[in-house]
Design a protein around this motif. Structure first.
Motif, mmCIF file in Angstrom:
data_model
loop_
_atom_site.group_PDB
_atom_site.id
_atom_site.type_symbol
_atom_site.label_atom_id
_atom_site.label_comp_id
_atom_site.label_asym_id
_atom_site.label_seq_id
_atom_site.Cartn_x
_atom_site.Cartn_y
_atom_site.Cartn_z
ATOM 1 N N ASP A 70 29.133 26.212 46.848
ATOM 2 C CA ASP A 70 28.125 27.223 46.709
ATOM 3 C C ASP A 70 27.344 26.778 47.728
ATOM 4 O O ASP A 70 27.238 25.791 48.154
ATOM 5 N N GLN A 71 27.764 27.533 47.956
ATOM 6 C CA GLN A 71 26.965 26.751 48.864
ATOM 7 C C GLN A 71 25.697 26.356 48.168
ATOM 8 O O GLN A 71 24.956 27.185 47.733
ATOM 9 N N PHE A 72 25.344 25.017 48.085
ATOM 10 C CA PHE A 72 24.180 24.519 47.369
ATOM 11 C C PHE A 72 23.290 23.756 48.329
ATOM 12 O O PHE A 72 23.685 23.424 49.443
ATOM 13 N N ALA A 191 49.208 45.689 44.617
ATOM 14 C CA ALA A 191 48.880 45.607 46.039
ATOM 15 C C ALA A 191 47.689 46.481 46.412
ATOM 16 O O ALA A 191 47.023 46.223 47.419
ATOM 17 N N LYS A 192 47.408 47.513 45.613
ATOM 18 C CA LYS A 192 46.297 48.415 45.909
ATOM 19 C C LYS A 192 44.943 47.843 45.501
ATOM 20 O O LYS A 192 43.908 48.427 45.829
ATOM 21 N N CYS A 193 44.919 46.739 44.776
ATOM 22 C CA CYS A 193 43.649 46.112 44.429
ATOM 23 C C CYS A 193 42.909 45.732 45.711
ATOM 24 O O CYS A 193 43.511 45.252 46.670
ATOM 25 N N SER A 194 41.593 45.933 45.715
ATOM 26 C CA SER A 194 40.812 45.618 46.912
ATOM 27 C C SER A 194 40.932 44.151 47.291
ATOM 28 O O SER A 194 40.960 43.805 48.473
ATOM 29 N N LYS A 195 40.991 43.281 46.282
ATOM 30 C CA LYS A 195 41.103 41.851 46.534
ATOM 31 C C LYS A 195 42.133 41.230 45.590
ATOM 32 O O LYS A 195 42.150 41.529 44.387
ATOM 33 N N VAL A 196 42.962 40.375 46.157
ATOM 34 C CA VAL A 196 43.898 39.567 45.379
ATOM 35 C C VAL A 196 43.748 38.134 45.864
ATOM 36 O O VAL A 196 43.798 37.870 47.071
ATOM 37 N N TRP A 197 43.530 37.208 44.922
ATOM 38 C CA TRP A 197 43.336 35.805 45.278
ATOM 39 C C TRP A 197 44.409 34.942 44.616
ATOM 40 O O TRP A 197 44.868 35.232 43.506
ATOM 41 N N HIS A 198 44.746 33.870 45.295
ATOM 42 C CA HIS A 198 45.559 32.826 44.694
ATOM 43 C C HIS A 198 44.639 31.692 44.293
ATOM 44 O O HIS A 198 43.857 31.201 45.115
ATOM 45 N N ILE A 282 31.681 34.949 38.047
ATOM 46 C CA ILE A 282 30.419 34.968 38.793
ATOM 47 C C ILE A 282 30.759 35.024 40.273
ATOM 48 O O ILE A 282 31.250 34.047 40.843
ATOM 49 N N GLU A 283 30.525 36.162 40.877
ATOM 50 C CA GLU A 283 30.958 36.424 42.242
ATOM 51 C C GLU A 283 29.853 36.121 43.245
ATOM 52 O O GLU A 283 28.888 36.873 43.367
ATOM 53 N N ASP A 284 29.990 34.983 43.968
ATOM 54 C CA ASP A 284 28.989 34.631 44.973
ATOM 55 C C ASP A 284 29.376 35.119 46.362
ATOM 56 O O ASP A 284 28.697 34.826 47.344
ATOM 57 N N GLU A 285 30.493 35.888 46.458
ATOM 58 C CA GLU A 285 30.853 36.555 47.698
ATOM 59 C C GLU A 285 30.615 38.053 47.530
ATOM 60 O O GLU A 285 30.019 38.488 46.548
ATOM 61 N N SER A 286 31.060 38.847 48.497
ATOM 62 C CA SER A 286 30.875 40.296 48.397
ATOM 63 C C SER A 286 31.713 40.852 47.245
ATOM 64 O O SER A 286 32.844 40.408 47.014
ATOM 65 N N VAL A 287 31.153 41.828 46.543
ATOM 66 C CA VAL A 287 31.842 42.423 45.398
ATOM 67 C C VAL A 287 32.875 43.433 45.896
ATOM 68 O O VAL A 287 32.551 44.334 46.664
ATOM 69 N N PRO A 288 34.145 43.314 45.501
ATOM 70 C CA PRO A 288 35.180 44.275 45.924
ATOM 71 C C PRO A 288 34.849 45.692 45.452
ATOM 72 O O PRO A 288 34.153 45.893 44.455
ATOM 73 N N ASN A 289 35.381 46.677 46.172
ATOM 74 C CA ASN A 289 35.075 48.078 45.871
ATOM 75 C C ASN A 289 35.527 48.506 44.483
ATOM 76 O O ASN A 289 34.874 49.332 43.829
ATOM 77 N N PRO A 318 25.955 38.763 40.901
ATOM 78 C CA PRO A 318 26.660 39.667 39.978
ATOM 79 C C PRO A 318 27.787 38.955 39.223
ATOM 80 O O PRO A 318 28.402 38.015 39.735
ATOM 81 N N ILE A 319 28.042 39.397 38.002
ATOM 82 C CA ILE A 319 29.179 38.925 37.205
ATOM 83 C C ILE A 319 30.174 40.077 37.115
ATOM 84 O O ILE A 319 29.855 41.152 36.611
ATOM 85 N N CYS A 320 31.393 39.861 37.611
ATOM 86 C CA CYS A 320 32.409 40.902 37.648
ATOM 87 C C CYS A 320 33.476 40.644 36.587
ATOM 88 O O CYS A 320 33.697 39.505 36.166
ATOM 89 N N LEU A 321 34.127 41.707 36.172
ATOM 90 C CA LEU A 321 35.246 41.595 35.250
ATOM 91 C C LEU A 321 36.528 41.682 36.059
ATOM 92 O O LEU A 321 36.878 42.741 36.593
ATOM 93 N N TYR A 322 37.206 40.566 36.204
ATOM 94 C CA TYR A 322 38.454 40.484 36.945
ATOM 95 C C TYR A 322 39.628 40.303 35.986
ATOM 96 O O TYR A 322 39.446 40.179 34.774
ATOM 97 N N GLN A 323 40.827 40.267 36.552
ATOM 98 C CA GLN A 323 42.022 40.049 35.745
ATOM 99 C C GLN A 323 42.786 38.849 36.307
ATOM 100 O O GLN A 323 43.024 38.768 37.512
ATOM 101 N N ASP A 324 43.122 37.914 35.434
ATOM 102 C CA ASP A 324 43.892 36.730 35.805
ATOM 103 C C ASP A 324 45.331 36.894 35.348
ATOM 104 O O ASP A 324 45.591 37.344 34.225
#
Length: 368
Positions: A70-72, A191-198, A282-289, A318-324
């Motif tokens: 986080d940058q902290f 694949a159509k998700c705005s963001k996919v992370w590993h 808790i999304e400390d980067e830009s929020v996906p569309n 912001p706190i986002c609802l993602y899927q794992d």
């Protein structure tokens, strides 16, 4: 994404063909092809719609085997606020071996280890051309050496590709074809998700005040989900690939092939476990569309959930609802994917479970 099943595969000058009678292979140029198949050896020639084909008698001594396939802030004592991150990774691919895939993996790994010869041929002829030029050979002689070198380099390159490539054919029953098409369609939605992370690593937070109230920290990196074939494997169907760090998962109709720089492993769908959960992040980067923001918190939060006013640079996050999505097997597969949109992972899981239910009696494959 509709399922497209090809009846032929080209590898260099060779073409593999699948028919109801079995598997055949041919080679040649436009207007002239020589091949072999279930009905015997043949020569086919002609042009502009007029063709002639003759069958060459088989030698009765030859046997052709089909192989199944986080940058902290700087003054914050970060090391004391969370536990060390633990890597979330699969075992070495040489340990991830499905019993039904042993022969296929042996072929894939042995062919992959074969070295390429064309760079040596290219270097040899350029060396000969350089020597010829320096000893003042005629220019036409140097040109011939370079020309022959280019031709032999191309021929050697084609030979290298053939030696390292495995051809894998699938022949589906109508119901199985529909089930596999469902898997491809669900992968297209992933694949159509705005963001996919590993997710590469995670660790428990000790002092949530310094981490926006989060209970865990993760190390993640953007990844891709796409339709592509593995290197040196030609097949007549579309396959799904998910990059997971140093490894890539390729989803075939009957198994998952795991590729990395050290080799290739496999997990059958009967051994594959998949878990899908909705997670508040808790999304400390830009929020996906396509992300759903369900709440907000503060960079430095007190026990009541409000801002800790001892920090001057405190701001809302912001706190986002993602899927794992967790992919796991007893043989060593252990990968975690995070999606910015909720829903697609559930469909992908359902498609895999549905595919697995049809595998024992309806999938047939062969490798050549």
């Amino acid at each position: 994404m509709g399922l497209y099943i090809r009846k032929s595969i080209s590898v260099g000058p060779f073409q593999f063909n699948l028919s109801k009678s079995g598997l055949g292979v041919s080679a040649g140029i436009k207007g002239l092809r020589v091949g072999t198949g279930p009905r015997g050896n043949y020569v086919r020639l002609g042009a502009k719609g007029i063709y002639y084909r003759t069958t060459i008698p088989k030698n009765s001594n030859h046997q052709y085997n089909k192989v199944d396939l986080d940058q902290f802030d700087a003054d914050v004592p970060l090391s004391s606020t969370y536990e060390p991150l633990r890597e979330i990774e699969s075992a070495d691919v040489t340990q991830i071996v499905d019993s039904s895939s042993v022969e296929l993996l042996n072929e894939l790994n042995s062919k992959r280890k074969k070295s390429s010869s064309w760079p040596f041929v290219l270097a040899l002829f350029f060396g000969l051309a350089y020597i010829a030029y320096n000893v003042q050979f005629p220019q036409w002689a140097v040109a011939i050496i370079l020309g022959v070198g280019c031709v032999l380099t191309w021929v050697t390159h084609i030979r290298d590709i053939l030696a390292k490539t495995t051809v894998l054919f699938y022949d589906f029953e109508p119901k199985m074809e529909s089930v596999y098409a469902q898997l491809l369609e669900s992968a297209e939605q992933l694949a159509k998700c705005s963001k996919v992370w590993h997710i590469a690593a995670s660790g428990r937070v000790i002092d949530r005040k310094y981490h926006a109230g989060a209970s865990d920290l993760i190390e993640r990196k953007g990844t891709t989900i796409r339709v592509t074939e593995p290197l040196y494997l030609q097949t007549n169907i579309q396959t799904v690939a998910i990059e997971v760090g140093r490894q890539t998962l390729h989803f075939f109709p009957d198994r998952v092939l795991i590729y990395d720089v050290t080799g290739i492993g496999a997990v059958s769908y009967k051994e594959l476990s998949i878990t899908v959960n909705d997670q508040r992040f808790i999304e400390d980067e830009s929020v996906p569309n396509d992300a759903k923001v369900v709440d907000k918190t503060w960079k430095y939060v007190n026990k009541s959930g409000g801002p800790d006013r001892r920090f001057k640079d405190n701001y809302e996050i912001p706190i986002c609802l993602y899927q794992d999505m967790l992919l796991f097997s007893q043989s060593g597969l252990n990968e975690r994917i995070q999606l910015s949109s909720c829903g697609p992972a559930n469909d992908f899981k359902s498609a895999l479970l549905n595919l697995n239910s049809y595998l024992p009696k309806e999938v047939e494959s062969c490798a050549a």
